[in-house]
Write an enzyme that holds these catalytic residues in place. Structure first.
Site, short mmCIF file in Angstrom:
data_model
loop_
_atom_site.label_atom_id
_atom_site.label_comp_id
_atom_site.label_asym_id
_atom_site.label_seq_id
_atom_site.Cartn_x
_atom_site.Cartn_y
_atom_site.Cartn_z
N TYR A 97 0.83 -1.21 0.00
CA TYR A 97 0.00 0.00 0.00
C TYR A 97 0.86 1.26 0.00
O TYR A 97 0.66 2.18 -0.81
CB TYR A 97 -0.91 -0.02 1.22
CG TYR A 97 -1.80 1.19 1.39
CD1 TYR A 97 -3.06 1.24 0.81
CD2 TYR A 97 -1.38 2.30 2.13
CE1 TYR A 97 -3.89 2.35 0.97
CE2 TYR A 97 -2.20 3.41 2.28
CZ TYR A 97 -3.44 3.43 1.70
OH TYR A 97 -4.25 4.54 1.86
N LYS B 14 1.54 4.29 -2.93
CA LYS B 14 1.38 5.72 -2.65
C LYS B 14 2.67 6.48 -2.93
O LYS B 14 2.65 7.61 -3.43
CB LYS B 14 0.94 5.91 -1.19
CG LYS B 14 -0.46 5.39 -0.88
CD LYS B 14 -1.53 6.17 -1.62
CE LYS B 14 -2.93 5.81 -1.15
NZ LYS B 14 -3.97 6.58 -1.86
#
Length: 225
Positions: free
Chosen positions: A127, A131
């Protein structure tokens, strides 16, 4: 700009932060025109607002004729909602990267990106790596101004149900009073605070002495208002 008024483009206006952000942009005296790029029409009406229903998998081409001074990128998903790492990466990295490429060509001056606490291409967590890739893609376009927001778990009422996230939100709200000092950046962040800060940064960028690239961590966003 038209007669000193600014124009804005918002991506992710159907989400929690994006919806709050859209409301504040429409209420701002700084903006004369707002374009919301969406998958399906929003139940929002304003003389300032133009809605563009697009195919996000062709986002760079879909944006080729849109002009906006400020780009608010509030796109984001979850692994559960996306269904796979590939689909998650498409929403949280490929779409913001495509928007940045298109809007830099179109002359936008400020790109505001909602990222996440811990974002880094070197992170051990998928994750956070995604990002971090999105942040790099935006920075590579060399906009006059870039503001990156790295919130912790966002608190607010969502349209869709996310059970595990809902549990986390309740826990974050309960723990917030004890999350002080170095722990403050991990405390849950009210989505409305993030939306307020995003619009304020866009409104003030041209008149402040801020640097061209500004990264705001979650603890500083806690003190936004």
């Amino acid at each position: 700009m038209v007669d000193g008024k600014r124009s804005a483009l918002i991506l992710g206006a159907s989400g929690l932060v994006g919806g709050l952000c859209l409301r504040r942009i429409l209420a701002s005296a700084c903006y004369e025109q707002v374009t919301a790029v969406v998958r399906r029409p929003l139940e929002v009406e304003s003389e300032k607002l133009a809605q563009r229903v697009v195919n996000f998998d062709r986002l760079e081409q879909e944006l080729r004729d849109i002009r906006a001074d400020d780009v608010f990128c509030c796109l984001g998903s979850t692994m559960k909602k996306a269904g796979s790492q590939e689909a998650f990466s498409r929403v949280d990295y490929a779409y913001p990267a495509a928007a940045a490429r298109a809007m830099k060509r179109n002359g936008s001056s400020h790109f505001l990106l909602v990222s996440a606490l811990g974002a880094s291409e070197k992170s051990l967590f998928f994750y956070n790596r995604v990002k971090g890739k999105a942040e790099r893609a935006v920075l590579e376009e060399d906009f006059p101004f870039v503001t990156i927001f790295r919130p912790s778990l966002l608190l607010g009422e969502r349209h869709e149900s996310r059970f595990l996230e809902g549990v986390g939100v309740k826990a974050a709200a309960w723990l917030s009073p004890v999350m002080q000092g170095p722990l403050r950046k991990y405390a849950g962040l009210e989505a409305n605070k993030l939306a307020c800060r995003m619009v304020r940064e866009a409104e003030q960028a041209l008149t402040s002495s801020r640097s061209s690239v500004l990264t705001l961590e979650s603890d500083s966003l806690q003190r936004s208002l």
